[in-house]
Design an enzyme around this catalytic site. Structure first.
Site, short mmCIF file in Angstrom:
data_model
loop_
_atom_site.label_atom_id
_atom_site.label_comp_id
_atom_site.label_asym_id
_atom_site.label_seq_id
_atom_site.Cartn_x
_atom_site.Cartn_y
_atom_site.Cartn_z
N CYS A 27 -9.40 4.45 14.46
CA CYS A 27 -8.39 5.20 13.73
C CYS A 27 -8.89 6.64 13.62
O CYS A 27 -9.82 7.03 14.34
CB CYS A 27 -8.06 4.57 12.37
SG CYS A 27 -9.34 4.65 11.11
N ARG B 80 -7.89 2.13 8.30
CA ARG B 80 -7.30 1.18 9.24
C ARG B 80 -8.31 0.48 10.13
O ARG B 80 -8.30 -0.75 10.25
CB ARG B 80 -6.24 1.89 10.11
CG ARG B 80 -5.07 2.41 9.29
CD ARG B 80 -4.12 3.23 10.13
NE ARG B 80 -4.73 4.52 10.46
CZ ARG B 80 -4.20 5.41 11.29
NH1 ARG B 80 -3.05 5.14 11.91
NH2 ARG B 80 -4.79 6.56 11.53
N ASP C 21 -1.08 5.21 8.69
CA ASP C 21 -2.24 5.64 7.91
C ASP C 21 -1.87 5.60 6.43
O ASP C 21 -0.96 6.31 5.99
CB ASP C 21 -2.63 7.05 8.32
CG ASP C 21 -3.97 7.48 7.74
OD1 ASP C 21 -4.44 6.85 6.77
OD2 ASP C 21 -4.54 8.47 8.26
#
Length: 156
Positions: free
Chosen positions: A9, A15, A127
């Protein structure tokens, strides 16, 4: 030979460490630790050396996942060689990873996390950093679905 998976990420604090924890949980449940290993990284170095975001840790813990990884930056010099699957959380990350690849073999290792979802309802793992609790829960929902599909792919 072990299959190696890298989740990527942006900052490696929400994440990708969550994907690593969810995937590791599934690998362990199936007794496949000797065949599959995973790690996580970020394309940006904002949080190198830091643990996962406390909010993400809290939401993950409620589902039984411990986020133990420490943030690191993706290293194209070693990560493309070391990993069989390099999984970006959204289109921008996949594009960034593709830009870092220097061969067709490296490009062939790059996937988007939601490519492995069975539900098909999401095209990326959003996100959650600037949002509220719902965002962290949504990330975990998507990751649980995608990691199940990814595990089936990796097992062959």
């Amino acid at each position: 030979m072990k299959k190696r998976v890298l989740f990527v990420c942006l900052g490696n604090i929400c994440r990708s460490p969550s994907a690593e924890a969810v995937f590791n949980g599934m690998v362990k449940m199936e007794g496949l630790e000797h065949l599959i290993e995973c790690d996580s990284a970020g394309t940006a170095g904002y949080h190198v050396g830091e643990p996962a975001d406390k909010r993400m840790q809290s939401h993950a813990m409620r589902r039984g996942y411990r986020l133990t990884s420490i943030a690191r930056k993706f290293d194209p010099g070693t990560d493309f060689d070391r990993f069989d699957y390099i999984i970006g959380m959204d289109d921008d990350l996949v594009n960034d990873l593709q830009d870092l690849a220097s061969s067709t073999d490296e490009l062939d290792k790059i996937f988007k996390m939601t490519d492995f979802c069975s539900s098909g309802g999401y095209h990326s793992v959003p996100d959650p950093y600037y949002g509220g609790s719902d965002g962290f829960e949504l990330v975990l929902d998507i990751l649980e679905d995608a990691c199940e599909g990814l595990l089936n792919e990796v097992k062959g």
